[in-house]
Design an enzyme around this catalytic site. Structure first.
Site, PDB file in Angstrom:
ATOM      1  N   CYS A   8      10.951  -0.268 -39.980  1.00  0.00           N
ATOM      2  CA  CYS A   8      10.392  -1.483 -39.368  1.00  0.00           C
ATOM      3  C   CYS A   8      10.990  -2.681 -40.095  1.00  0.00           C
ATOM      4  CB  CYS A   8       8.864  -1.476 -39.403  1.00  0.00           C
ATOM      5  SG  CYS A   8       8.147  -1.432 -41.058  1.00  0.00           S
ATOM      6  N   ASN A  11       8.504  -2.685 -43.998  1.00  0.00           N
ATOM      7  CA  ASN A  11       8.178  -1.378 -44.609  1.00  0.00           C
ATOM      8  C   ASN A  11       6.815  -1.407 -45.323  1.00  0.00           C
ATOM      9  OD1 ASN A  11       9.596   0.955 -47.061  1.00  0.00           O
ATOM     10  ND2 ASN A  11       8.599   1.405 -45.160  1.00  0.00           N
ATOM     11  N   CYS A  13       3.836  -2.049 -43.027  1.00  0.00           N
ATOM     12  CA  CYS A  13       2.828  -1.831 -41.976  1.00  0.00           C
ATOM     13  C   CYS A  13       3.179  -0.643 -41.088  1.00  0.00           C
ATOM     14  CB  CYS A  13       2.659  -3.085 -41.113  1.00  0.00           C
ATOM     15  SG  CYS A  13       2.137  -4.550 -42.026  1.00  0.00           S
ATOM     16  N   ARG A  14       4.124  -0.831 -40.175  1.00  0.00           N
ATOM     17  CA  ARG A  14       4.367   0.193 -39.159  1.00  0.00           C
ATOM     18  C   ARG A  14       5.078   1.437 -39.668  1.00  0.00           C
ATOM     19  NH1 ARG A  14       7.367  -3.800 -35.262  1.00  0.00           N
ATOM     20  NH2 ARG A  14       7.847  -4.623 -37.344  1.00  0.00           N
ATOM     21  N   SER A  15       6.191   1.265 -40.400  1.00  0.00           N
ATOM     22  CA  SER A  15       6.943   2.470 -40.782  1.00  0.00           C
ATOM     23  C   SER A  15       6.214   3.343 -41.810  1.00  0.00           C
ATOM     24  CB  SER A  15       8.377   2.141 -41.212  1.00  0.00           C
ATOM     25  OG  SER A  15       8.424   1.281 -42.323  1.00  0.00           O
ATOM     26  N   ASP A 123       4.443  -5.402 -33.734  1.00  0.00           N
ATOM     27  CA  ASP A 123       4.256  -5.815 -35.131  1.00  0.00           C
ATOM     28  C   ASP A 123       2.815  -6.291 -35.331  1.00  0.00           C
ATOM     29  OD1 ASP A 123       4.314  -6.956 -37.611  1.00  0.00           O
ATOM     30  OD2 ASP A 123       6.138  -8.124 -37.275  1.00  0.00           O
TER      31      ASP A 123
HETATM   32  P1  4NP Z   1       6.155  -4.213 -40.705  1.00  0.00           P
HETATM   33  O1  4NP Z   1       5.284  -5.553 -40.623  1.00  0.00           O
HETATM   34  O2  4NP Z   1       7.543  -4.571 -40.289  1.00  0.00           O
HETATM   35  O3  4NP Z   1       5.482  -3.307 -39.731  1.00  0.00           O
HETATM   36  O4  4NP Z   1       6.060  -3.722 -42.141  1.00  0.00           O
HETATM   37  C1  4NP Z   1       5.673  -6.749 -41.202  1.00  0.00           C
HETATM   38  C2  4NP Z   1       5.525  -6.938 -42.551  1.00  0.00           C
HETATM   39  C3  4NP Z   1       5.867  -8.160 -43.121  1.00  0.00           C
HETATM   40  C4  4NP Z   1       6.343  -9.166 -42.314  1.00  0.00           C
HETATM   41  C5  4NP Z   1       6.500  -8.963 -40.961  1.00  0.00           C
HETATM   42  C6  4NP Z   1       6.168  -7.753 -40.405  1.00  0.00           C
HETATM   43  N1  4NP Z   1       6.667 -10.422 -42.897  1.00  0.00           N
HETATM   44  O5  4NP Z   1       6.982 -11.350 -42.132  1.00  0.00           O
HETATM   45  O6  4NP Z   1       6.599 -10.563 -44.126  1.00  0.00           O
END
Ligand code: 4NP
Length: 154
Positions: A8, A11, A13-15, A123
């Site tokens: 993602c 790294n 939240c989703r992955s 997201d």
């Molecule tokens: P992820 O979520 O890609 O599912 O881990 C996010 C985590 C952090 C951010 C965006 C999405 N950020 O903008 O910091």
């Protein structure tokens, strides 16, 4: 043996949730698969998953507090057999980073789910707990479909 990497943006939240849901399905199915996750971005390197991701995983019986974020590396394209992107932006960034000797198959995670091809795992970072529950539902559905796929020869 299949070696699966979930990717993602951050790294956190989703992955990590995809990794956790898939590890559980792999264990239930008795498969031997290597599993990891990474982010295309570098902001959260070394950090544990977002507390909201930790909570939704715990509610579903999986502990992910031991995970630490890392960034996608060039070596991942040969170390893993499959790289799954959570959304279209991740997919574009993964493809842009792909070296000439890449052997991994790169696709969207939800391409594994019949009828959901081309869809993104949204997201949840700027949303609320409901978004994280939806993420868990998506990655769990994909994890089951991916195990089914691997059991039939990958
Ligand atoms: P992820 O979520 O890609 O599912 O881990 C996010 C985590 C952090 C951010 C965006 C999405 N950020 O903008 O910091």
């Amino acid at each position: 043996m299949s070696r699966i990497l979930f990717v993602c943006l951050g790294n956190i939240c989703r992955s990590p949730l995809a990794e956790a849901a898939f590890r559980r399905e792999v264990e239930l199915a008795g498969l031997e698969v290597e599993v990891d996750s990474a982010g295309t971005g570098d902001w959260h390197i070394g950090k544990p998953p977002d507390p909201r991701a930790v909570d939704v995983a715990a509610k579903n019986g999986v502990a992910i507090t031991n995970l630490r974020a890392r960034q996608l590396a060039e070596t991942d394209f040969t170390a893993f057999t499959h790289i799954f992107a959570m959304d279209h932006e991740n997919l574009e960034n993964i493809r842009a980073a792909m070296p000439g000797d890449a052997t991994a198959q790169v696709s969207l995670l939800l391409d594994m789910v019949p009828g959901r091809e081309g869809e993104a795992v949204a997201d949840p970072y700027f949303g609320d707990d409901e978004g994280f529950a939806l993420t868990w539902a998506d990655v769990s559905e994909a994890a089951k479909a991916l195990v089914w796929h691997l059991q039939r020869g990958g």
